[in-house]
Design a protein around this motif. Structure first.
Motif, PDB file in Angstrom:
ATOM      1  N   ASN A 220      40.483 -27.832  31.247  1.00 33.57           N
ATOM      2  CA  ASN A 220      40.778 -28.418  32.558  1.00 33.57           C
ATOM      3  C   ASN A 220      40.822 -29.945  32.504  1.00 33.57           C
ATOM      4  O   ASN A 220      40.357 -30.636  33.426  1.00 33.57           O
ATOM      5  CB  ASN A 220      39.751 -27.964  33.605  1.00 33.57           C
ATOM      6  N   LEU A 221      41.375 -30.458  31.417  1.00 31.16           N
ATOM      7  CA  LEU A 221      41.487 -31.905  31.267  1.00 31.16           C
ATOM      8  C   LEU A 221      42.807 -32.383  31.871  1.00 31.16           C
ATOM      9  O   LEU A 221      43.823 -31.705  31.785  1.00 31.16           O
ATOM     10  CB  LEU A 221      41.432 -32.292  29.786  1.00 31.16           C
ATOM     11  N   LYS A 222      42.763 -33.540  32.490  1.00 30.88           N
ATOM     12  CA  LYS A 222      43.962 -34.123  33.063  1.00 30.88           C
ATOM     13  C   LYS A 222      44.811 -34.721  31.936  1.00 30.88           C
ATOM     14  O   LYS A 222      44.368 -35.633  31.240  1.00 30.88           O
ATOM     15  CB  LYS A 222      43.601 -35.193  34.084  1.00 30.88           C
ATOM     16  N   ARG A 223      45.996 -34.196  31.811  1.00 35.40           N
ATOM     17  CA  ARG A 223      46.858 -34.586  30.696  1.00 35.40           C
ATOM     18  C   ARG A 223      47.161 -36.082  30.709  1.00 35.40           C
ATOM     19  O   ARG A 223      47.114 -36.742  29.661  1.00 35.40           O
ATOM     20  CB  ARG A 223      48.154 -33.785  30.757  1.00 35.40           C
ATOM     21  N   LEU A 224      47.468 -36.627  31.853  1.00 33.61           N
ATOM     22  CA  LEU A 224      47.794 -38.051  31.944  1.00 33.61           C
ATOM     23  C   LEU A 224      46.606 -38.923  31.552  1.00 33.61           C
ATOM     24  O   LEU A 224      46.768 -39.975  30.937  1.00 33.61           O
ATOM     25  CB  LEU A 224      48.276 -38.403  33.352  1.00 33.61           C
ATOM     26  N   GLU A 225      45.419 -38.465  31.883  1.00 33.11           N
ATOM     27  CA  GLU A 225      44.210 -39.214  31.520  1.00 33.11           C
ATOM     28  C   GLU A 225      44.001 -39.204  30.010  1.00 33.11           C
ATOM     29  O   GLU A 225      43.683 -40.242  29.399  1.00 33.11           O
ATOM     30  CB  GLU A 225      42.993 -38.592  32.206  1.00 33.11           C
ATOM     31  N   VAL A 226      44.219 -38.053  29.382  1.00 28.59           N
ATOM     32  CA  VAL A 226      44.079 -37.944  27.931  1.00 28.59           C
ATOM     33  C   VAL A 226      45.127 -38.805  27.227  1.00 28.59           C
ATOM     34  O   VAL A 226      44.832 -39.477  26.235  1.00 28.59           O
ATOM     35  CB  VAL A 226      44.191 -36.467  27.479  1.00 28.59           C
ATOM     36  N   LEU A 227      46.343 -38.788  27.759  1.00 28.94           N
ATOM     37  CA  LEU A 227      47.400 -39.608  27.172  1.00 28.94           C
ATOM     38  C   LEU A 227      47.065 -41.094  27.262  1.00 28.94           C
ATOM     39  O   LEU A 227      47.269 -41.850  26.303  1.00 28.94           O
ATOM     40  CB  LEU A 227      48.731 -39.342  27.884  1.00 28.94           C
TER      41      LEU A 227
END
Length: 457
Positions: A332-339
């Motif tokens: 449930n990680l936010k993709r944009l945040e990880v990027l």
């Protein structure tokens, strides 16, 4: 009686109008010869000009419309992506051809851009129409389209989806794409009859001339397209050998077809021999190495420290890093945040000048990012694209692949010769994606369906 005279007058006018229209339509070139040369550079082309014969490159330079400052509107460029851009008038962002190979996310293995499970090799990854395709549509299949090259990628991508045939040399053997069916009987017979020599360029010239001669290209009322691709060794000998091939090609075609009925287009693929690290060190040019495998492993460790140990980096290829999308969803990680975190981390590593996220390239309208965005394709590229500092090498220790980066442009020419072109030198910088709409205008067909570039004239 008066009505009769009016009727005869109208018929005469209509007949004159039809004749005039036919004369106008007849002025289109009946054969287009599209020549691309790997490693071609304007500076070296002009440097070695005194060594050329009168009938080859010198003839094109002196009698053609020459654009010496041509480049591609995307990066990175290789022979496959260049061939696709020339024929589609577009960039990898639309046509899907990002290079000779791409990382297949389903298998996590690099795959040839022309690999096809059904046909073996085909333009299956080419997502737009090509100049040859549009010619076939405009002529209801009557216009002939052939492509001959030193590599299968250049041959097939230049041919497009609807060509009559594409052939290349491989290990001193002729190969032809079975995708183009029904197979052209003449091409099949030629491949069986002629054994290629070690000189791949001579083989291509001979095949091209035989095709023109025996299939009558350019001799009927339908425009035909012949694509020819050469490899060039970037020294005096290499340019002299290319000059001889060009001279033979020009003479062979113009001996049977009037010059005004043929449009020759010569250009480069934008590829150049890479600068070796030893040369940079010898002349004290700032250089270094960025190891993409180490960078990806460090990023995975960093993300593990942030979100818990796991395999966040799925794979890497060339300058691209692929994140594990399923894992991000499971956590449930936010993709944009990880990027964003990944981008910030990689920018701290020595030798990395910029990092782009796929989201950034799909949404940004910043002009400075245009070439990077044009070379990106959401189906073929990774989640993170690493840009190495100019002069530095990007190294993959697992594949032993090394790429030296430069941000400066090395120009190649676009030369138009024959048809109605007069000798002219146009110094304005142009891009190679303008070739397809230029040819389309000359032969009066619509441009390929993803082409947004303006014609050269």
């Amino acid at each position: 009686m008066r009505n009769r005279y009016i009727y005869i007058t109208l018929l005469s006018l209509l007949g004159f109008s039809a004749e005039a229209t036919a004369q106008v339509l007849a002025k289109t070139p009946q054969l287009v010869v599209n020549i691309t040369i790997n490693q071609l550079r304007t500076d070296l082309l002009e440097t070695y000009a005194p060594l050329y014969t009168e009938d080859g490159l010198k003839r094109l330079l002196n009698q053609g419309m020459v654009y010496p400052s041509a480049s591609y509107s995307f990066t990175p460029v290789d022979p496959a992506s260049a061939s696709a851009s020339i024929q589609t008038g577009s960039t990898p962002y639309y046509n899907g051809i990002t290079g000779v190979e791409w990382m297949n996310r389903n298998t996590l293995r690099p795959q040839s851009i022309i690999e096809d499970k059904v046909h073996g090799l085909s333009p299956i990854q080419l997502m737009t129409s090509t100049l040859g395709d549009e010619l076939k549509i405009a002529t209801k299949g009557q216009g002939k389209v052939f492509s001959f090259a030193t590599t299968p990628e250049c041959a097939i991508l230049s041919a497009g989806h609807a060509a009559d045939g594409a052939a290349w040399t491989e290990k001193e053997q002729w190969r032809a794409a079975s995708y183009y069916k029904p197979a052209n009987q003449w091409l099949t017979g030629y491949i069986r009859q002629y054994q290629p020599t070690k000189d791949a360029n001579r083989n291509i010239t001979h095949l091209a001339l035989k095709c023109v001669e025996q299939l009558g290209l350019g001799l009927d009322d339908q425009t035909d397209l012949l694509c020819v691709n050469y490899d060039l060794q970037s020294d005096a000998v290499g340019y002299q050998l290319i000059d001889r091939n060009i001279a033979d090609l020009l003479k062979g075609i113009l001996n049977t077809i009037p010059k005004e009925r043929v449009l020759f287009v010569l250009t480069g693929t934008g590829t150049t021999e890479e600068e070796e690290e030893s040369e940079s060190e010898q002349y004290r040019i700032p250089t270094g190495k960025v190891y993409i495998n180490r960078s990806a492993n460090l990023l995975n460790m960093y993300l593990g420290a942030m979100y818990g140990a796991a395999q966040y980096v799925e794979t890497y290829y060339q300058n691209q890093i692929f994140l594990n999308k399923k894992l991000l969803e499971q956590k449930n990680l936010k993709r944009l945040e990880v990027l964003q975190l990944s981008q910030d981390f990689l920018l701290q590593l020595a030798g990395i000048s910029q990092v782009y996220t796929n989201n950034q390239l799909q949404t940004a309208g910043v002009p400075q990012l245009q070439n990077i965005r044009n070379g990106f394709n959401k189906e073929k590229c990774g989640d993170l694209l690493v840009e190495v500092a100019p002069g530095w090498q990007l190294v993959n220790e697992e594949t032993h692949q090394k790429t030296t980066y430069r941000s400066g442009v090395i120009y190649f020419p676009i030369i138009l010769f024959g048809y109605t072109f007069q000798p002219q030198r146009v110094l304005t910088p142009v891009t190679a994606d303008r070739i397809a709409p230029t040819i389309s205008r000359a032969i009066r067909i619509r441009a390929p369906n993803a082409c947004k570039a303006e014609p050269l004239f």
